[in-house]
Design a protein around this motif. Structure first.
Motif, short mmCIF file in Angstrom:
data_model
loop_
_atom_site.label_atom_id
_atom_site.label_comp_id
_atom_site.label_asym_id
_atom_site.label_seq_id
_atom_site.Cartn_x
_atom_site.Cartn_y
_atom_site.Cartn_z
N UNK A 134 0.81 -1.22 0.00
CA UNK A 134 0.00 0.00 0.00
C UNK A 134 0.85 1.27 0.00
N UNK A 135 0.18 2.39 -0.23
CA UNK A 135 0.83 3.70 -0.26
C UNK A 135 0.02 4.66 0.60
N UNK A 136 0.72 5.41 1.41
CA UNK A 136 0.07 6.42 2.24
C UNK A 136 0.74 7.77 2.06
N UNK A 137 -0.06 8.80 2.00
CA UNK A 137 0.46 10.16 1.90
C UNK A 137 0.05 10.90 3.17
N UNK A 138 1.04 11.32 3.92
CA UNK A 138 0.83 12.05 5.17
C UNK A 138 1.19 13.51 4.95
N UNK A 139 0.39 14.42 5.50
CA UNK A 139 0.73 15.84 5.50
C UNK A 139 0.88 16.29 6.94
N UNK A 140 1.83 17.20 7.17
CA UNK A 140 2.05 17.70 8.51
C UNK A 140 0.98 18.72 8.87
N UNK A 141 0.59 18.73 10.15
CA UNK A 141 -0.35 19.75 10.61
C UNK A 141 0.37 21.10 10.68
N UNK A 142 -0.37 22.15 10.95
CA UNK A 142 0.19 23.50 10.93
C UNK A 142 1.33 23.66 11.93
N UNK A 143 1.20 23.04 13.10
CA UNK A 143 2.24 23.14 14.13
C UNK A 143 3.41 22.19 13.88
N UNK A 172 -6.16 8.90 11.52
CA UNK A 172 -4.84 8.33 11.81
C UNK A 172 -3.75 9.39 11.66
N UNK A 173 -2.91 9.48 12.68
CA UNK A 173 -1.79 10.42 12.65
C UNK A 173 -0.64 9.84 13.45
N UNK A 174 0.54 10.32 13.13
CA UNK A 174 1.77 9.85 13.77
C UNK A 174 2.52 11.07 14.28
N UNK A 219 3.48 19.03 14.41
CA UNK A 219 3.59 18.07 15.51
C UNK A 219 3.15 16.67 15.08
N UNK A 220 2.27 16.61 14.07
CA UNK A 220 1.73 15.32 13.62
C UNK A 220 1.78 15.21 12.11
N UNK A 235 8.68 5.63 14.67
CA UNK A 235 8.18 5.02 13.45
C UNK A 235 8.91 5.62 12.25
N UNK A 236 8.98 4.89 11.14
CA UNK A 236 9.62 5.48 9.96
C UNK A 236 8.98 6.80 9.53
N UNK A 237 7.65 6.89 9.54
CA UNK A 237 6.97 8.13 9.13
C UNK A 237 7.32 9.27 10.08
N UNK A 238 7.25 9.01 11.39
CA UNK A 238 7.58 10.04 12.37
C UNK A 238 9.02 10.51 12.27
N UNK A 239 9.91 9.57 12.03
CA UNK A 239 11.33 9.88 11.91
C UNK A 239 11.60 10.74 10.67
N UNK A 240 11.05 10.35 9.53
CA UNK A 240 11.29 11.09 8.29
C UNK A 240 10.63 12.46 8.35
N UNK A 241 9.46 12.55 8.99
CA UNK A 241 8.79 13.85 9.12
C UNK A 241 9.66 14.83 9.90
#
Length: 185
Positions: free
Chosen positions: A38-47, A69-71, A49-50, A77-83
């Protein structure tokens, strides 16, 4: 093969000017053109933080979006680390403990996570997973990072386009009101 697929994803995404249509087009385009799932696209919130899951190409991913769902940025996690770091990363099921307990995608055997944006301007994260062990190589980091850069530009351009359209409509309304007031006076 991959470069052709990346070019198709870029071509498709640059033609879309509606933010709500763009994000799912990105995840489905990557899946269709490059065969990842699967593929997921995450965007950061304004602050910043997520990292919030905003698009996915699977039914499980869509359920995660509906759950909000948010990280946390900076999590292990890989997503949290890369963000947080902005550095792409490849992880494998057997070599990286962050995959253990992945109840949403238990068939994942390898993953590449790419930042959307660069430096201090990270706007999100692209999470590409595969059911194949060792599906990604160091060369994939370079090649898929080109695509991630194009995706980030498409997202930013679409947001700017939508903002300019809102500003244009507001200016037109203000102009009509000013004209109407001038005629009244």
């Amino acid at each position: 093969q991959k470069l052709h697929g990346i070019a198709e994803v870029a071509r498709t995404t640059t033609a879309i000017h509606c933010f709500d249509q763009l994000l799912p087009a990105i995840t489905s385009g990557i899946s269709q053109q490059l065969g990842y799932y699967p593929i997921g696209l995450f965007l950061l919130d304004v602050e910043k933080q997520y990292a919030i899951l905003r698009a996915a190409n699977t039914a499980d991913g869509l359920r995660m979006i509906n759950r909000g769902y948010r990280i946390a940025v900076g999590s292990i996690t890989p997503v949290g680390y890369i963000a947080q770091t902005g550095q792409p990363r490849i992880t494998y099921m057997n070599a990286d403990s962050t995959f253990f307990g992945n109840v949403d995608f238990p068939e994942t055997r390898s993953q590449i996570v790419l930042p959307l944006g660069s430096g201090d301007n990270i706007i999100g994260v692209l999470d590409i997973q595969s059911r194949e062990a060792n599906a990604f190589t160091e060369d994939d980091i370079s090649i898929l990072s080109i695509m991630a850069d194009q995706v980030a530009i498409a997202i930013e351009n679409t947001l700017l386009y939508e903002q300019s359209q809102v500003a244009l409509r507001e200016a037109e309304v203000a102009s009509r009101q000013a004209m109407s007031q001038a005629w009244t006076d």
